[in-house]
Design an enzyme around this catalytic site. Structure first.
Site, mmCIF file in Angstrom:
data_model
loop_
_atom_site.group_PDB
_atom_site.id
_atom_site.type_symbol
_atom_site.label_atom_id
_atom_site.label_comp_id
_atom_site.label_asym_id
_atom_site.label_seq_id
_atom_site.Cartn_x
_atom_site.Cartn_y
_atom_site.Cartn_z
ATOM 1 N N ARG A 1 3.268 14.086 -4.215
ATOM 2 C CA ARG A 1 2.633 12.995 -4.959
ATOM 3 C C ARG A 1 1.767 13.538 -6.081
ATOM 4 O O ARG A 1 1.012 14.481 -5.869
ATOM 5 C CB ARG A 1 1.729 12.162 -4.031
ATOM 6 C CG ARG A 1 2.445 11.328 -3.052
ATOM 7 C CD ARG A 1 1.657 10.155 -2.532
ATOM 8 N NE ARG A 1 0.229 10.308 -2.388
ATOM 9 C CZ ARG A 1 -0.578 9.333 -1.997
ATOM 10 N NH1 ARG A 1 -0.083 8.138 -1.730
ATOM 11 N NH2 ARG A 1 -1.858 9.519 -1.863
ATOM 12 N N THR B 1 -1.338 9.544 -10.246
ATOM 13 C CA THR B 1 -0.530 8.308 -10.192
ATOM 14 C C THR B 1 -0.056 7.961 -8.785
ATOM 15 O O THR B 1 0.405 6.833 -8.550
ATOM 16 C CB THR B 1 0.730 8.464 -11.065
ATOM 17 O OG1 THR B 1 1.523 9.529 -10.503
ATOM 18 C CG2 THR B 1 0.364 8.798 -12.502
ATOM 19 N N ASP C 1 -5.839 14.020 3.903
ATOM 20 C CA ASP C 1 -4.590 14.618 3.421
ATOM 21 C C ASP C 1 -3.945 15.415 4.540
ATOM 22 O O ASP C 1 -4.449 16.468 4.944
ATOM 23 C CB ASP C 1 -4.874 15.517 2.208
ATOM 24 C CG ASP C 1 -3.583 15.996 1.564
ATOM 25 O OD1 ASP C 1 -2.746 16.591 2.274
ATOM 26 O OD2 ASP C 1 -3.395 15.753 0.359
ATOM 27 N N ASP D 1 -2.938 19.124 3.842
ATOM 28 C CA ASP D 1 -4.113 20.003 3.742
ATOM 29 C C ASP D 1 -4.688 20.297 5.118
ATOM 30 O O ASP D 1 -5.082 21.433 5.414
ATOM 31 C CB ASP D 1 -5.192 19.358 2.866
ATOM 32 C CG ASP D 1 -4.862 19.428 1.387
ATOM 33 O OD1 ASP D 1 -3.888 20.117 1.024
ATOM 34 O OD2 ASP D 1 -5.563 18.758 0.594
#
Ligand code: PRP
Ligand code: URA
Length: 212
Positions: free
Chosen positions: A108, A112, A204, A207
């Site tokens: 991603r 955006t 995330d 992550d």
């Protein structure tokens, strides 16, 4: 928000709730996060393959002849969306030794939230293949829809989507394009924030899985 048959299949088990709570906790470190991801993915893998076809096999127990059920020869393909989907593959390998693995790399854009494709390596897919697409986060649904379009364009028609945390927006986006596709998830969260992260979510996933 959802009609009955549009609802994703939700894991409904006290162990799943327990593991999910620790996965969401921001103090959970990557090593534990990976273990919890494995455990939830194992539960999801079992649920998502509940309808695999079986056939009768006659065997000899030490005492007598008996009939049992074994999995029919079936082409099962698990396809993780890189990177975070990698954390969900091992349970499929452990449960189904003959499974094939394909890879779709999507990332991603931070501004955006639109996913960009950077890798694709899939085994041959046919109408007989059962494809299980795995990605822990179904947020806007952009990544899942792109990946579903790829496997459909390669010949798969029996496809299941498995995620760990889903948003109502993500489920709706998949439903809009694939109205009857089975979706299995461990949690259906409240909403997306302005940056298209799932709330309450867990941050995330990639992550947290890989300590980046
Ligand atoms: C995350 C996640 C999904 C995607 C979901 O990946 O693993 O693939 O976002 O968001 P969407 O439903 O809005 O498309 P990310 O792009 O952060 O890449 P990563 O797995 O490499 O961290
Ligand atoms: N991807 C993630 O890893 N987390 C989110 O909340 C949304 C997309």
């Amino acid at each position: 928000l959802f009609t009955a048959n549009a609802m994703p299949h939700l894991l409904n088990h006290p162990l799943a709730s327990h593991v999910m709570t620790h996965l969401r906790d921001k103090t959970t470190k990557p090593a534990t996060f990976r273990t919890l991801c494995y455990q939830l993915s194992l539960l999801l893998a079992i649920e998502a393959t509940r309808d695999l076809p079986t056939e009768t096999k006659t065997i000899e127990t030490p005492l007598e002849r008996a009939e049992g059920q074994v999995l029919s020869h079936h082409s099962l393909v698990v396809v993780p969306i890189l990177r975070a989907g990698l954390g969900m593959v091992q349970p499929f390998l452990d449960l189904f030794p003959d499974v094939s693995v394909g890879y779709i790399g999507l990332e991603r854009d931070h501004a955006t939230a639109v996913a960009r494709s950077y890798y694709c390596k899939l085994p041959p897919l046919t109408a007989q293949s059962r494809v299980v697409l795995v990605d822990p986060m179904l947020a806007t649904g952009g990544s899942a829809v792109q990946a579903l379009d790829v496997v459909a364009s390669q010949g798969a028609s029996d496809v299941t989507l498995v995620s760990i945390v889903s948003s109502p927006e993500g489920v709706a986006a998949v439903r809009k394009r694939y109205p009857t596709l089975p979706i299995f998830t461990a949690a259906l969260d409240r909403e997306l924030n302005a940056r298209k992260y799932i709330l309450p979510g867990l941050g995330d996933f990639g992550d947290r899985l890989y300590g980046t």
